[in-house]
Write an enzyme that holds these catalytic residues in place. Structure first.
Site, PDB file in Angstrom:
ATOM      1  N   GLU A 102       0.830  -1.196   0.000  1.00 56.05           N
ATOM      2  CA  GLU A 102       0.000   0.000   0.000  1.00 56.05           C
ATOM      3  C   GLU A 102       0.866   1.248   0.000  1.00 56.05           C
ATOM      4  O   GLU A 102       1.981   1.250   0.532  1.00 56.05           O
ATOM      5  CB  GLU A 102      -0.925   0.024   1.223  1.00 56.05           C
ATOM      6  CG  GLU A 102      -2.037  -0.995   1.173  1.00 56.05           C
ATOM      7  CD  GLU A 102      -2.959  -0.945   2.379  1.00 56.05           C
ATOM      8  OE1 GLU A 102      -4.137  -1.287   2.214  1.00 56.05           O
ATOM      9  OE2 GLU A 102      -2.497  -0.577   3.485  1.00 56.05           O
ATOM     10  N   CYS A 115       3.437   8.843   0.408  1.00 56.32           N
ATOM     11  CA  CYS A 115       4.008   7.963   1.427  1.00 56.32           C
ATOM     12  C   CYS A 115       4.176   6.587   0.773  1.00 56.32           C
ATOM     13  O   CYS A 115       3.200   5.936   0.412  1.00 56.32           O
ATOM     14  CB  CYS A 115       3.082   7.888   2.632  1.00 56.32           C
ATOM     15  SG  CYS A 115       3.677   6.813   3.957  1.00 56.32           S
ATOM     16  N   CYS A 122       7.021  -6.313   6.848  1.00 53.93           N
ATOM     17  CA  CYS A 122       8.101  -5.686   7.613  1.00 53.93           C
ATOM     18  C   CYS A 122       8.635  -6.695   8.610  1.00 53.93           C
ATOM     19  O   CYS A 122       7.846  -7.400   9.258  1.00 53.93           O
ATOM     20  CB  CYS A 122       7.603  -4.439   8.335  1.00 53.93           C
ATOM     21  SG  CYS A 122       8.892  -3.556   9.251  1.00 53.93           S
ATOM     22  N   CYS A 126       6.918  -4.136  15.242  1.00 51.41           N
ATOM     23  CA  CYS A 126       6.549  -3.181  16.288  1.00 51.41           C
ATOM     24  C   CYS A 126       5.128  -3.483  16.753  1.00 51.41           C
ATOM     25  O   CYS A 126       4.239  -3.739  15.932  1.00 51.41           O
ATOM     26  CB  CYS A 126       6.652  -1.757  15.766  1.00 51.41           C
ATOM     27  SG  CYS A 126       8.325  -1.269  15.281  1.00 51.41           S
ATOM     28  N   CYS A 129       2.015  -1.472  15.268  1.00 49.26           N
ATOM     29  CA  CYS A 129       1.989  -1.246  13.823  1.00 49.26           C
ATOM     30  C   CYS A 129       1.338  -2.426  13.105  1.00 49.26           C
ATOM     31  O   CYS A 129       1.754  -3.582  13.280  1.00 49.26           O
ATOM     32  CB  CYS A 129       3.411  -1.035  13.303  1.00 49.26           C
ATOM     33  SG  CYS A 129       3.511  -0.816  11.506  1.00 49.26           S
ATOM     34  N   GLY A 174       7.254  -1.400   5.594  1.00 44.25           N
ATOM     35  CA  GLY A 174       8.641  -1.820   5.581  1.00 44.25           C
ATOM     36  C   GLY A 174       9.587  -0.822   6.225  1.00 44.25           C
ATOM     37  O   GLY A 174       9.226   0.317   6.532  1.00 44.25           O
ATOM     38  N   GLU A 175      10.809  -1.286   6.454  1.00 46.73           N
ATOM     39  CA  GLU A 175      11.887  -0.470   7.018  1.00 46.73           C
ATOM     40  C   GLU A 175      12.840  -0.088   5.885  1.00 46.73           C
ATOM     41  O   GLU A 175      13.582  -0.923   5.371  1.00 46.73           O
ATOM     42  CB  GLU A 175      12.626  -1.261   8.102  1.00 46.73           C
ATOM     43  CG  GLU A 175      13.960  -0.684   8.554  1.00 46.73           C
ATOM     44  CD  GLU A 175      13.905   0.778   8.965  1.00 46.73           C
ATOM     45  OE1 GLU A 175      14.603   1.583   8.330  1.00 46.73           O
ATOM     46  OE2 GLU A 175      13.160   1.107   9.909  1.00 46.73           O
ATOM     47  N   SER A 206      12.112   7.596   6.817  1.00 53.43           N
ATOM     48  CA  SER A 206      11.727   7.342   8.202  1.00 53.43           C
ATOM     49  C   SER A 206      12.205   5.950   8.590  1.00 53.43           C
ATOM     50  O   SER A 206      11.906   4.971   7.912  1.00 53.43           O
ATOM     51  CB  SER A 206      10.204   7.429   8.356  1.00 53.43           C
ATOM     52  OG  SER A 206       9.824   7.126   9.682  1.00 53.43           O
ATOM     53  N   LEU A 230      10.907   6.880  17.515  1.00 53.99           N
ATOM     54  CA  LEU A 230      11.463   6.618  18.853  1.00 53.99           C
ATOM     55  C   LEU A 230      10.444   5.891  19.725  1.00 53.99           C
ATOM     56  O   LEU A 230      10.669   4.772  20.165  1.00 53.99           O
ATOM     57  CB  LEU A 230      11.894   7.927  19.499  1.00 53.99           C
ATOM     58  CG  LEU A 230      12.580   7.798  20.853  1.00 53.99           C
ATOM     59  CD1 LEU A 230      13.921   7.092  20.713  1.00 53.99           C
ATOM     60  CD2 LEU A 230      12.755   9.164  21.510  1.00 53.99           C
ATOM     61  N   HIS A 231       9.348   6.563  20.046  1.00 46.14           N
ATOM     62  CA  HIS A 231       8.185   6.004  20.742  1.00 46.14           C
ATOM     63  C   HIS A 231       8.436   5.612  22.202  1.00 46.14           C
ATOM     64  O   HIS A 231       7.473   5.298  22.910  1.00 46.14           O
ATOM     65  CB  HIS A 231       7.605   4.812  19.975  1.00 46.14           C
ATOM     66  CG  HIS A 231       7.292   5.120  18.552  1.00 46.14           C
ATOM     67  ND1 HIS A 231       6.477   6.171  18.180  1.00 46.14           N
ATOM     68  CD2 HIS A 231       7.713   4.545  17.391  1.00 46.14           C
ATOM     69  CE1 HIS A 231       6.400   6.222  16.857  1.00 46.14           C
ATOM     70  NE2 HIS A 231       7.143   5.254  16.364  1.00 46.14           N
ATOM     71  N   CYS A 349      -0.522   6.590  10.012  1.00 41.26           N
ATOM     72  CA  CYS A 349       0.721   5.954  10.448  1.00 41.26           C
ATOM     73  C   CYS A 349       0.441   4.673  11.222  1.00 41.26           C
ATOM     74  O   CYS A 349      -0.365   4.659  12.151  1.00 41.26           O
ATOM     75  CB  CYS A 349       1.511   6.922  11.336  1.00 41.26           C
ATOM     76  SG  CYS A 349       2.312   8.236  10.435  1.00 41.26           S
TER      77      CYS A 349
END
Length: 361
Positions: A102, A115, A122, A126, A129, A174-175, A206, A230-231, A349
């Site tokens: 997506e 985006c 991924c 997390c 997510c 994904g990262e 990001s 960070l979170h 997000c």
């Protein structure tokens, strides 16, 4: 964090959208064509968004036939599109091997932001997510990454927009820094003046905190922007929320950020999703200030976006958000609370998961 493959599943040297400008020039030279043919082809692809070789009218018939027989154009196929109440659009794309990702188009009034996804799924898992719940399938090729952007831009222009997409953020599925070769390659093509010509200041990566990738980005020749999820400002909480922290703890991440800051002189945006009762205690703002001392960060506070696989997680209520903001203000940390966009179509997000509930547009 387990190692993941760095090579995408694509068509290699036969993928037209994965060719750099220099590779286009080299291919033309191999075929005995003048160098300006590369400029013409890139003008069709990146300027006019024409992807059928036979429509490239200023090329000779023999060259068009050779291109058609030699270089594939593996554009993503649009499966579904949705529009949010706020004008955000979400696209579900299918790649040539059947895998789906997506991407999202955000309308900010005078400008637009794409985006883009860099992986199918991924590997980082997390807890907050939706993409992380899918697991990891594979990396995307440079052409598959670019294809999302170009197809979104063509649809926008076909609908009568006066200009193309202004910005791109690698914040989709994904990262990005675990697929750095493809991501960096796609950025070079987006930025190249003979290709899309998108300015470096309009491109953002990001990351969830891949320390070595951040150091590599510090040496990247194109000065794009960096955003870090960070979170949580301590290892115990961050490892609970983001498994990457177990192999790349905050000490390594912050060291990489200082290297990035020294080498580039650029500020880093810190992404922080506020989750009710989990990471929204104002004391954590003070921990964040101590952790990031010397970096002069810009903090982007994100209202947590609900995901169906984690119904126990909730957005922080307004009083908690205000208390956290007050603490940041007292600490003289520059911040903003991000305006929610696309949550009603699961486009905000953390919500991308390769499915589109509700009616298609």
């Amino acid at each position: 964090m387990r190692e993941v493959e760095r090579d995408g599943m694509g068509t290699g040297g036969n993928d037209a959208l994965s060719l750099s400008y220099e590779e286009w020039r080299g291919r033309m030279a191999e075929w005995g064509e003048p160098g300006f043919r590369a400029d013409q082809i890139c003008g069709w692809l990146y300027g006019r968004k024409v992807f059928n070789y036979h429509e490239m009218s200023n090329l000779s018939k023999s060259l068009r036939e050779r291109l058609s027989g030699s270089l594939l154009m593996p554009l993503p196929v649009l499966i579904r599109e949705q529009e949010s109440r706020d004008g955000t659009r979400k696209y579900l794309w299918q790649m040539t091997d059947g895998e789906r990702v997506e991407s999202v188009l955000l309308n900010h009034g005078g400008h637009t932001t794409a985006c883009i996804s860099s992986q199918v799924g991924c590997p980082l898992a997390c807890t907050f997510c939706a993409t992380g719940s899918l697991g990891f399938t594979r990396n995307l090729t440079p052409g598959e990454i670019l294809g999302q952007f170009l197809m979104m831009e063509r649809r926008r222009l076909d609908a009568g927009a006066e200009q193309g997409i202004n910005n791109i953020v690698f914040m989709g599925m994904g990262e990005p820094l675990l697929n750095a070769d493809s991501v960096f390659g796609s950025i070079r093509m987006l930025n190249h003046p003979k290709m899309r010509g998108l300015g470096a200041r309009h491109i953002t990566i990001s990351t969830s905190g891949v320390a070595q990738g951040i150091v590599d980005l510090a040496d990247f020749e194109i000065p794009i922007r960096l955003s870090v999820s960070l979170h949580a400002p301590n290892d115990a909480l961050r490892s609970r929320l983001m498994p990457i922290n177990r192999s790349c703890p905050l000490s390594r991440l912050v060291e990489a950020l200082h290297i990035y800051r020294r080498r580039t002189g650029e500020r880093v945006t810190i992404e922080y999703a506020l989750i009710d009762g989990i990471n929204d205690d104002p004391q954590l703002a003070y921990e964040m200030a101590a952790l990031l001392d010397g970096l002069e960060p810009y903090v982007n506070l994100i209202p947590f976006n609900p995901i169906p696989m984690k119904p126990e997680l909730h957005r922080s209520p307004e009083p908690r958000v205000k208390a956290f903001c007050t603490a940041l203000s007292e600490l003289r940390i520059e911040f903003e609370v991000r305006r929610e966009r696309g949550a009603d179509i699961m486009a905000a997000c953390g919500q991308l998961a390769g499915s589109l509930p509700g009616p298609a547009k």
